[in-house]
Design an enzyme around this catalytic site. Structure first.
Site, short mmCIF file in Angstrom:
data_model
loop_
_atom_site.label_atom_id
_atom_site.label_comp_id
_atom_site.label_asym_id
_atom_site.label_seq_id
_atom_site.Cartn_x
_atom_site.Cartn_y
_atom_site.Cartn_z
N LYS A 268 0.83 -0.94 0.10
CA LYS A 268 0.23 -0.08 0.27
C LYS A 268 1.02 1.32 -0.23
O LYS A 268 1.79 1.14 0.33
CB LYS A 268 -0.47 0.34 1.41
CG LYS A 268 -0.87 1.17 1.67
CD LYS A 268 -2.72 1.36 2.43
CE LYS A 268 -2.86 2.67 3.45
NZ LYS A 268 -4.06 2.71 4.27
N ASP A 273 -2.41 10.85 4.06
CA ASP A 273 -3.44 10.41 4.04
C ASP A 273 -4.41 10.84 5.13
O ASP A 273 -4.74 11.06 6.28
CB ASP A 273 -4.02 8.77 4.41
CG ASP A 273 -5.23 8.43 4.45
OD1 ASP A 273 -6.15 9.23 4.03
OD2 ASP A 273 -5.35 7.75 5.80
N LYS A 280 -9.50 13.25 8.54
CA LYS A 280 -9.58 12.85 9.31
C LYS A 280 -8.75 14.06 10.62
O LYS A 280 -9.15 15.14 10.33
CB LYS A 280 -7.64 12.15 9.40
CG LYS A 280 -7.71 10.91 8.26
CD LYS A 280 -6.24 10.23 8.39
CE LYS A 280 -6.26 9.07 8.09
NZ LYS A 280 -6.42 8.30 8.92
N ASP A 291 1.60 6.48 5.40
CA ASP A 291 0.55 5.57 5.12
C ASP A 291 1.33 5.06 3.75
O ASP A 291 0.12 4.25 3.50
CB ASP A 291 -0.73 5.97 4.82
CG ASP A 291 -2.19 5.21 5.14
OD1 ASP A 291 -1.84 4.28 5.29
OD2 ASP A 291 -2.84 6.17 4.52
N ARG A 354 -7.74 -0.65 1.35
CA ARG A 354 -8.45 -1.59 1.03
C ARG A 354 -7.97 -1.48 -0.77
O ARG A 354 -8.53 -2.25 -1.32
CB ARG A 354 -9.41 -2.00 1.85
CG ARG A 354 -10.27 -0.89 1.45
CD ARG A 354 -11.08 -1.53 2.93
NE ARG A 354 -10.37 -0.60 4.16
CZ ARG A 354 -11.51 -1.15 5.11
NH1 ARG A 354 -12.41 -1.95 5.19
NH2 ARG A 354 -10.31 -0.55 6.28
#
Length: 496
Positions: A268, A273, A280, A291, A354
């Site tokens: 990943k 992010d 967030k 990330d 994901r």
């Protein structure tokens, strides 16, 4: 830094500093006895006087005169019965803390004959030398690329490690340890690089540089137009809100036979992010530059392969994107069609890892893999479940899961397996698409892996959630270099 092995007698080795191990309770190693004899019983005298306790990870530096060494560093190695590889590594770290910024230019380390508990794979001289090599490299790590005032150069420039012999087997073990440490440091460099520099195209450039530096690495980069043509819509959906376009990075190492199926690593690579539209909280958001820790670990493992040239085929695929919240960003409620043809309702844009991984997991089927291992800083739930000590492991194959668990134990880079039962799959049900990208708060790490498992049915697959292990927070903030040791140990166990 110059590192080497030597089988010369301790007393005939000249260095600014000699390092020996002293047990708190148990039999002295031969090297410690030899040093004590050369010093006329000084070590025993100091031990009896209570100046040297031998407690694990304690260090005492003793100035010397008229000896082959200017000083002696005594490292406590604890009780024989308690000397696990993990405790031995603590002693090695204490040693490097005492040495790395000290006055010695050259050091002779006589710790490889200190016995450890456990099976041969973790306690042999080869295993000890590998751990020494890895610790030397990773404890000398610094990252000051963006400081205007650079730290002064260290005086230490030569390290000789004593071994029973300097034959090929022990040299290979020591060199593998050094290479693993360098791979960890490469991973840390990538992770620590600020996100205004480390973006998807920059990561792609690092992959191209790796191929330029090592003939054994071949790199291909797919841009957003190529991914759109292929139908990799979930990676594109994540990157829509950023001015930095996503990239799919493919690196191949072919050291095995042509017919050997490759082991595939999928990383990943979310270079920053924000959470996207599902923004967030601001506090601690700077750490979201980490990330891309999964991709950084894949890079580190590939560097180790390139340096050590094992007989194995490995393919690395990195799904790189930046998750930002501009007017073109994906929204909660959007439905996208994945490369597999299955549709996903995006209920939370902060569950983006994901989404980039699922297209990559579909893409890697083309390599007819022996096994696929994906690595991702995927869920905060994994930190709640396991803290910062163990990587979360989920798999659709028991044999693969056990191999990875064993590799983590051997490397001192532990993982812990969580269930991937069918009962959890229903949490991903969607009224409007084939699945949702989140399954609610309960079992968040497991449902994230359940999502990925739907794209990995055609091969042996394992998922490593490194959200708790890829970096350190607080005063010691920085990339950890994990789980490069686990990956390297697993891959080497499959090398011919």
């Amino acid at each position: 830094m110059n590192f080497s092995l030597s089988s010369k007698a301790i007393a005939s080795t000249k260095a600014d500093c000699l390092v020996i191990g002293l047990p708190e309770k148990g039999t002295w190693p031969d090297s410690t006895n030899q040093a004590d004899e050369a010093l006329g019983g000084l070590i025993k005298t100091l031990q009896k006087a209570g100046d040297l306790t031998g407690k694990n990870a304690t260090t005492v530096t003793i100035p010397l005169t008229d000896q082959p060494w200017s000083r002696l560093l005594v490292v406590g190695t604890g009780k024989d019965a308690d000397r696990s590889p993990a405790n031995y590594r603590k002693a090695l770290i204490a040693m490097m803390t005492a040495l790395k910024d000290g006055p010695s230019k050259s050091v002779a380390i006589a710790l490889a004959d200190t016995p450890l508990t456990g099976e041969e794979a973790v306690s042999s001289e080869a295993a000890r030398l590998s751990l020494i090599g890895r610790t030397l490299e990773d404890q000398l790590y610094t990252f000051s690329d963006f400081k205007s005032e650079k730290p002064a150069d260290r005086k230490l420039n030569k390290v000789v490690v004593h071994a029973s012999n300097a034959g090929k087997a022990l040299k290979d073990a020591f060199n593998l340890g050094l290479a693993t440490g360098r791979g960890m440091n490469f991973t840390r460099d990538l992770g620590n690089t600020p996100p205004n520099i480390c973006h998807p195209e920059w990561l792609a450039q690092q992959a191209k540089k790796l191929a330029k530096d090592y003939d054994s690495i071949k790199t291909e980069v797919l841009d957003e137009k190529q991914m759109e043509k292929m139908g990799m819509n979930t990676i594109l959906a994540v990157g829509k809100g950023s001015t930095q376009p996503p990239r799919l990075i493919v690196m191949e190492y072919r050291g095995g036979k042509a017919k050997d199926k490759p082991h595939v690593l999928v990383g990943k690579g979310i270079t920053f992010d924000t959470g996207g539209i599902s923004l967030k909280p601001g506090e601690g958001m700077d750490e979201m530059k980490y990330d891309m820790g999964g991709s950084a670990s894949v890079f580190g493992a590939m560097k180790v392969l390139a340096e050590t040239q094992p007989k194995i085929n490995v393919v690395a695929v990195i799904a790189a994107a930046e998750n930002m919240p501009d007017g073109g960003a994906s929204r909660p409620g959007d439905i996208v069609t994945t490369l597999s043809g299955m549709t996903v309702e995006i209920l939370n844009t902060d569950a983006e890892g994901r989404l980039v991984l699922c297209d990559a997991l579909t893409y890697v089927k083309k390599f007819d893999p022996a096994a696929v291992i994906d690595l991702a800083t995927l869920t905060g739930a994994c930190i709640i479940a396991l803290g910062n000590h163990a990587t979360g492991l989920l798999a659709n194959n028991d044999e693969l899961a056990n191999e990875l668990l064993a590799a983590g134990e051997r490397a001192g880079d532990r993982a812990w397996r969580l269930p991937l039962w069918d009962e959890y799959q229903s949490q991903l049900d969607s009224n409007f698409a084939d699945m949702a990208n989140i399954g609610g708060r309960p079992a968040g790490t497991i449902t994230a892996a359940c999502f990925l498992s739907r794209f990995a049915k055609d091969y042996r697959w394992a998922h490593l959630d490194i959200a708790g292990t890829a970096w350190h927070s607080g005063k010691a903030k920085g990339s950890s270099g994990r789980p490069v040791p686990l990956l390297v140990n697993y891959l080497m166990s499959h090398a011919g």
